[in-house]
Scaffold this motif. Sequence first.
Motif, short mmCIF file in Angstrom:
data_model
loop_
_atom_site.label_atom_id
_atom_site.label_comp_id
_atom_site.label_asym_id
_atom_site.label_seq_id
_atom_site.Cartn_x
_atom_site.Cartn_y
_atom_site.Cartn_z
N LEU A 29 -78.87 -50.91 26.58
CA LEU A 29 -79.94 -50.70 25.60
C LEU A 29 -80.47 -51.99 25.00
CD1 LEU A 29 -78.49 -47.63 23.64
CD2 LEU A 29 -80.31 -47.60 25.36
N THR A 30 -79.60 -52.99 24.84
CA THR A 30 -79.99 -54.13 24.01
C THR A 30 -79.98 -55.49 24.70
OG1 THR A 30 -77.71 -54.52 23.22
CG2 THR A 30 -79.04 -52.91 22.02
N SER A 31 -79.41 -55.59 25.88
CA SER A 31 -79.25 -56.93 26.48
C SER A 31 -80.58 -57.64 26.74
CB SER A 31 -78.45 -56.82 27.79
OG SER A 31 -79.13 -56.00 28.73
N THR A 32 -81.65 -56.89 26.94
CA THR A 32 -82.95 -57.52 27.21
C THR A 32 -83.82 -57.61 25.95
OG1 THR A 32 -83.92 -55.39 27.83
CG2 THR A 32 -82.94 -56.70 29.59
N GLN A 33 -83.31 -57.14 24.83
CA GLN A 33 -84.10 -57.17 23.59
C GLN A 33 -83.93 -58.53 22.91
OE1 GLN A 33 -86.16 -54.84 23.01
NE2 GLN A 33 -85.37 -53.33 24.48
N PRO A 34 -85.02 -59.21 22.60
CA PRO A 34 -84.93 -60.58 22.09
C PRO A 34 -84.54 -60.72 20.63
CG PRO A 34 -87.22 -59.92 22.25
CD PRO A 34 -86.42 -58.78 22.82
N THR A 35 -84.68 -59.66 19.83
CA THR A 35 -84.39 -59.78 18.40
C THR A 35 -83.47 -58.66 17.95
OG1 THR A 35 -86.24 -58.40 17.66
CG2 THR A 35 -86.69 -60.75 18.03
N ASP A 36 -82.83 -58.87 16.81
CA ASP A 36 -81.96 -57.84 16.24
C ASP A 36 -82.75 -56.58 15.89
OD1 ASP A 36 -79.81 -59.50 16.50
OD2 ASP A 36 -79.64 -60.01 14.37
N MET A 40 -81.94 -52.82 17.37
CA MET A 40 -81.67 -51.66 16.55
C MET A 40 -82.63 -50.52 16.85
SD MET A 40 -81.52 -51.21 12.47
CE MET A 40 -83.28 -51.43 12.48
N VAL A 41 -83.88 -50.85 17.10
CA VAL A 41 -84.87 -49.82 17.45
C VAL A 41 -84.45 -49.12 18.75
CG1 VAL A 41 -87.24 -49.42 18.21
CG2 VAL A 41 -86.79 -50.88 16.23
N ALA A 42 -83.98 -49.88 19.73
CA ALA A 42 -83.54 -49.30 21.00
C ALA A 42 -82.37 -48.36 20.79
CB ALA A 42 -83.16 -50.41 21.98
N ILE A 43 -81.43 -48.75 19.96
CA ILE A 43 -80.27 -47.90 19.66
C ILE A 43 -80.72 -46.65 18.92
CG2 ILE A 43 -78.15 -47.76 18.29
CD1 ILE A 43 -77.74 -50.77 18.92
N PHE A 44 -81.61 -46.82 17.95
CA PHE A 44 -82.14 -45.69 17.17
C PHE A 44 -82.82 -44.67 18.09
CE2 PHE A 44 -85.77 -43.73 15.02
CZ PHE A 44 -85.17 -43.16 13.91
N HIS A 45 -83.67 -45.14 18.97
CA HIS A 45 -84.38 -44.23 19.87
C HIS A 45 -83.40 -43.48 20.78
CE1 HIS A 45 -88.59 -44.72 19.02
NE2 HIS A 45 -88.54 -46.04 19.13
N ALA A 98 -73.63 -54.69 20.14
CA ALA A 98 -74.89 -55.44 20.28
C ALA A 98 -74.93 -56.66 19.37
CB ALA A 98 -76.07 -54.52 19.98
N GLY A 99 -73.87 -56.87 18.60
CA GLY A 99 -73.81 -58.03 17.72
C GLY A 99 -74.50 -57.84 16.39
N LEU A 100 -74.75 -56.59 16.01
CA LEU A 100 -75.40 -56.30 14.73
C LEU A 100 -74.35 -55.95 13.68
CD1 LEU A 100 -78.33 -54.02 15.97
CD2 LEU A 100 -78.34 -56.49 15.63
N LYS A 133 -77.54 -54.69 8.87
CA LYS A 133 -78.12 -55.94 8.40
C LYS A 133 -79.09 -56.50 9.44
CE LYS A 133 -76.95 -60.32 6.15
NZ LYS A 133 -75.86 -61.27 5.79
N ILE A 134 -80.33 -56.64 9.02
CA ILE A 134 -81.38 -57.16 9.89
C ILE A 134 -82.10 -58.27 9.15
CG2 ILE A 134 -83.52 -56.62 11.13
CD1 ILE A 134 -81.14 -55.26 12.36
#
Length: 350
Positions: A29-36, A40-45, A98-100, A133-134
């Motif tokens: 879900l998150t490895s290609t996402q450039p920002t926190d 989080m949006v990918a996880i939420f969806h 995801a490191g969040l 935390k974002i």
Amino acid sequence: MKYILSIVLLAFLPKCFSQNPVKKLAAQLTSTQPTDSLKMVAIFHWITDNIHYDFATFNERLPTLDLGNTQSSAVVLSSKKAICGGYANIFYDLCQYAGLKTQIIEGFGKVRNSSNPADSTFRIESHAWNAVKINQKWYLIDLTWSAGAMINDQFQQRKTWDFYLTIPSQFLLTHYPFDPLWQLSDNIITEKEFIKGPPFRYSRKFPLGKTLLTFEQLDSTSRVVSSQERILQHDPNNNNAYNTLGFHYAMKSTQILENYTAISRKIRENKIPHQQQQTALTYKEQLFSLLNQAEVELNKALDYYNHIAPQALIKGVNDNKNSIFMNLEAIRKDREMMNKYYSAMSKNKR
């Protein structure tokens, strides 16, 4: 002396995130996402699209969210069903992988009794949600209520953004955290104010900045302990907090007794008498110290368990108290036995 080294905790707690399927999903879900924020949006969806509310479990639950591991992220991922605890757990674990920075929050939710706009009545239910935390700021998010809503006693899957990074004052209209930290305000309300509804007085001061800074510096176990202690300062009648702290100190005693048992075994395994005695002398102070430490932690655990009201319906409390009593008696006997052993050894040397 044989010690009971298993303690039962069935209250809601943040779960460890060691499940490989969850870790794999987080990477997908998150490895290609450039920002926190995008992670989080990918996880939420994904959660709101794929996890469905488990209405059967909701009807069977206890008021304390006492569900054992049935709401762990691994189980939720496998079944694609959850109630609030499961939604909070899988969001927490996916974010951790995801490191969040995130946290699971327990409290009360204020739920409308009807979808009819003319019906303004509501009920208060045990609930769980998250903080995340974002961009150096903590936000509140409720995955359960974001995934859908109860309509005519049925959960309808329909995504909403009403509980996505909602400002704390707005979130507090429907979500009351037991830990006052997660009101995310320098001025907090009481449970009675929450139930009564706005306008809130915000009559109590709270050191938000200092508490958040300390919270972020703690390890996961210390975070749980500090949170439960804050809860009891804010609400001395919170049975779940007493249960969690009782479990924590019982587990600390278990770890100490495991160390004590390992050293005792090491002494016994030496079959040559004078070598065994020398080994016993080497570990004498440590053995007595470990028994004393375990006794202190067991008494702390017992004190917290004794504060739990009988009507609290928390499983495992009586079993844990019985284990504590048995371990305290075992410590007494071991201390007595060691005093005799070392006394005899001293006499033989004279």
